[in-house]
Design an enzyme around this catalytic site. Structure first.
Site, PDB file in Angstrom:
ATOM      1  N   GLY A  63      41.789  35.644  36.657  1.00 30.62           N
ATOM      2  CA  GLY A  63      41.253  36.658  36.785  1.00 30.62           C
ATOM      3  C   GLY A  63      42.616  37.985  37.079  1.00 30.62           C
ATOM      4  O   GLY A  63      43.214  37.547  38.432  1.00 30.62           O
ATOM      5  N   ARG A  82      51.640  32.136  36.616  1.00 32.75           N
ATOM      6  CA  ARG A  82      51.541  32.747  35.622  1.00 32.75           C
ATOM      7  C   ARG A  82      52.330  34.032  35.274  1.00 32.75           C
ATOM      8  O   ARG A  82      52.177  34.801  36.098  1.00 32.75           O
ATOM      9  CB  ARG A  82      50.380  33.117  35.635  1.00 32.75           C
ATOM     10  CG  ARG A  82      49.125  31.854  35.573  1.00 32.75           C
ATOM     11  CD  ARG A  82      47.674  31.767  35.559  1.00 32.75           C
ATOM     12  NE  ARG A  82      47.714  31.794  34.621  1.00 32.75           N
ATOM     13  CZ  ARG A  82      46.052  32.679  33.904  1.00 32.75           C
ATOM     14  NH1 ARG A  82      44.958  32.523  34.518  1.00 32.75           N
ATOM     15  NH2 ARG A  82      45.717  32.635  32.756  1.00 32.75           N
ATOM     16  N   ASP A  99      44.741  42.174  31.705  1.00 30.89           N
ATOM     17  CA  ASP A  99      45.671  41.984  32.840  1.00 30.89           C
ATOM     18  C   ASP A  99      46.975  42.994  32.885  1.00 30.89           C
ATOM     19  O   ASP A  99      48.047  42.501  34.266  1.00 30.89           O
ATOM     20  CB  ASP A  99      46.332  40.396  32.099  1.00 30.89           C
ATOM     21  CG  ASP A  99      44.696  38.956  32.042  1.00 30.89           C
ATOM     22  OD1 ASP A  99      44.085  39.261  31.345  1.00 30.89           O
ATOM     23  OD2 ASP A  99      44.921  38.564  33.235  1.00 30.89           O
TER      24      ASP A  99
END
Ligand code: MRU
Length: 353
Positions: free
Chosen positions: A52, A91, A236
């Protein structure tokens, strides 16, 4: 938020260790992960111990703190900078990893005393985590104003408190609406392949919010039957023009919402906005491991967590983790500074640029 009567955040620092809620065990077990150095932090983000945008952003900031604690006098500048790069490379899509690490790097950039760097890094990482919790708490107030008594709300992925330091983005207005006596009901998308819907379901159950889990491809069915009054998702990364990167499948929900006249809101703190990326197609999309598609995890009859293959051996897989929802599909962006339209002008106004 409280779990079994005790208040938790998803990430916090204790001495020289960073503690995380171990999300790979949920919804079956509630446990913790300890990161002792910045490599443990990189592992935790990459392997989804923590997930998250907000939660990985704060975790990344604490990762830079650990790097300052590991660093030695003779080469600390290079060491810290390389550690930050390692964390940032875990990421690529969520903006908060970059916001979080840069928040610490900018604060220590001009300092030349390692002890002082360590102190400043810890204090800035705590400030960053506190801001994430504060922003999500504000999002609940603004978002709650959109929720009418009796609303049935659709959501995708997990944008609850587990995805942040506390409270959450898309789920926090729902928690507040429920806590303040509004009747709300949530349609939880399963969110294949990582099934983040299981985290959303766990959070809603923990807050006594009524919900039902639906397959990802059932949303249109329920929208057409007028059983979903609004959708709120997280984000995101939000580009300068208001395009939104969020969990794969979000784009489909937004298109279906427009087709069916269902308001589609995206809730995110300002730390998720990326004004340097002009539009959604420039946001890097993470491609994840094929095993996420080929196997499912769950508990067997004896309650043991196990991994089960669901496709024939040798099957080829594509597994993009996120997609882009163009701004034109978004009814509004719910932020800690208020609700704005998803367009360049309103975003610039919010940031005062
Ligand atoms: O890949 P994940 O589990 O880290 O996905 C991130 C998310 O939780 C979502 O995309 C979410 O909707 C954004 S809100 C933090």
């Amino acid at each position: 938020m409280k779990v079994k009567g005790k208040e938790y955040r998803t990430v916090w620092i204790e001495g020289n260790e960073v503690k995380l809620i171990e999300q790979r065990l949920l919804p079956h077990e509630f446990g913790f992960f300890t990161a002792r150095d910045h490599k443990d932090i990189a592992f935790a983000i990459k392997e989804m111990v923590v997930r998250g945008a907000g939660a990985i952003g704060a975790t990344a900031a604490y990762g830079v703190v650990l790097a300052t604690l590991e660093a030695k006098e003779h080469n600390y500048k290079n060491y810290i900078s390389n550690a930050a790069k390692t964390i940032q490379s875990t990421r690529p899509t969520a903006q908060n990893i970059f916001t979080g690490t840069n928040y610490i790097l900018d604060a220590i950039n001009n300092l030349n005393d390692l002890e002082e760097i360590r102190k400043v890094a810890i204090s800035m990482a705590n400030e960053f985590a506190d801001y994430d919790a504060f922003a999500c708490k504000k999002i609940d107030e603004y978002g709650n104003r959109l929720i009418k008594d009796g609303f049935r709300i659709g959501t995708h992925c997990n944008a609850g408190w587990l995805a942040f330091v506390d409270w959450g983005s898309a789920l926090s207005p729902i928690f507040l609406a429920n806590r303040t006596g509004k009747k709300v009901f949530v349609y939880v998308d399963e969110t294949r392949p990582r099934i983040q819907g299981s985290l959303t379901a766990w959070e809603l159950a923990n807050e006594n919010v009524p919900y039902v889990i639906i397959a990802d491809n059932a949303t249109g069915y329920y929208m057409k039957k007028k059983e979903i009054d609004m959708v709120i998702t997280g984000a995101d990364r939000i580009a300068a023009n208001g395009d939104v990167a969020n969990k794969i499948g979000t784009y489909e929900k937004a298109v279906l919402a427009k087709e069916n006249g269902v308001p589609f809101y995206v809730a995110a703190p300002t730390t998720t906005f990326d004004l340097e990326t002009d539009s959604g197609e420039l946001i890097p999309i993470e491609e994840r491991h094929e095993d996420e598609m080929l196997f499912v995890h769950g508990t067997d009859e004896n309650g043991n967590i196990s991994k089960v293959r669901v496709y024939p051996k040798g099957s080829k897989v594509k597994n993009p983790a996120f997609d882009i929802t163009p701004a034109s599909y978004i009814t509004g962006l719910i932020t800690e500074k208020g609700i704005i339209k998803a367009n360049r002008e309103e975003i610039q106004k919010m940031f005062g640029v």
